[in-house]
Design an enzyme around this catalytic site. Sequence first.
Site, PDB file in Angstrom:
ATOM      1  N   TYR A 220       0.838  -1.193   0.000  1.00 14.29           N
ATOM      2  CA  TYR A 220       0.000   0.000   0.000  1.00 14.29           C
ATOM      3  C   TYR A 220       0.874   1.244   0.000  1.00 14.29           C
ATOM      4  O   TYR A 220       2.084   1.190   0.234  1.00 14.29           O
ATOM      5  CB  TYR A 220      -0.955   0.004   1.195  1.00 14.29           C
ATOM      6  CG  TYR A 220      -0.305   0.293   2.542  1.00 14.29           C
ATOM      7  CD1 TYR A 220      -0.267   1.599   3.048  1.00 14.29           C
ATOM      8  CD2 TYR A 220       0.248  -0.722   3.318  1.00 14.29           C
ATOM      9  CE1 TYR A 220       0.320   1.875   4.284  1.00 14.29           C
ATOM     10  CE2 TYR A 220       0.827  -0.455   4.550  1.00 14.29           C
ATOM     11  CZ  TYR A 220       0.860   0.844   5.028  1.00 14.29           C
ATOM     12  OH  TYR A 220       1.452   1.111   6.239  1.00 14.29           O
ATOM     13  N   CYS A 221       0.255   2.378  -0.278  1.00 17.04           N
ATOM     14  CA  CYS A 221       0.948   3.667  -0.237  1.00 17.04           C
ATOM     15  C   CYS A 221      -0.035   4.668   0.348  1.00 17.04           C
ATOM     16  O   CYS A 221      -0.746   4.352   1.297  1.00 17.04           O
ATOM     17  CB  CYS A 221       1.423   4.072  -1.634  1.00 17.04           C
ATOM     18  SG  CYS A 221       0.111   4.115  -2.877  1.00 17.04           S
ATOM     19  N   GLY A 222      -0.111   5.864  -0.211  1.00 19.58           N
ATOM     20  CA  GLY A 222      -1.085   6.826   0.277  1.00 19.58           C
ATOM     21  C   GLY A 222      -2.444   6.653  -0.371  1.00 19.58           C
ATOM     22  O   GLY A 222      -3.472   6.763   0.293  1.00 19.58           O
TER      23      GLY A 222
END
Length: 276
Positions: A220-222
């Site tokens: 995941y990231c932002g």
Amino acid sequence: MVRILYGSCASVTSFNTQPEAGRRAYEQDHIPGAVFFDLNADLSGPKEQHVGRHPLPPLEAFALKLGAAGIGEETEVVVYDDQGGSIAARLWWTLKYLGHERVRLLAEGYSGWRDAGHPVTDELSTPVARAFVPRVNEALLADVGQVRTAIGREGAVLIDARKPAHYTGEDTSKYAKAGHIPGAVNRFWEAGSPGGVFQGAAAQKARFKDIPADAEVIVYCGAGVTATPNVLALAEAGYRDVKLYVGSWSDWVSYSENPIAMGNGLVSKTHKVSKQ
């Protein structure tokens, strides 16, 4: 047949502040035959309460866009951007998710292509429309429920692709809540493409050498964009069970009950930082 697709050229820090930058750059010059796909208009769907900032586009409508761009079942697709692969990888992943295996990333990006003296043009492409039939591969996607059950489970690894200061919670300027998903390890996506050049298998293997090859990995990231270069890097490194949490941190913090870990490992269910 090779169809080159151009992801948004807006800088990684300007997804929302300069939404037209990518199209302007494409119209100025691009690889001959390339068509343009925009992160916000094409590769993302409408925002809702719990889907994150860049949810997947409506798949039937997106399949029509792919077909209109000249992409059919047998089309070999090369994706590129000028952002180290951050946005092109989102298109790469989306095509994989829709069952299209014949897709690759231009490792050197657009600047590398142009600086090497390869041809560029400002002539807009007029592709021959084809039928694109999606064959969704749900094994590539993780939702918030799957992430919750992965926390602390043996054999499961969560990877946070954001810059370290966002992961630790030291930088509180970008997100409504600071920190990371408990148990996640940090592998900043830009480390896989130093100087804007996406690295090969050996370098990517070194980045993830402490993660078991048979692990169930969720990245995941932002907002589900810059995580995709890590998904591609893991594929290059030989990992086969890798999922993208599309909603990512912006979705995770939209649930008040979801726990948050800070840089020191402490977990909080209520820690909030005002978004600036």
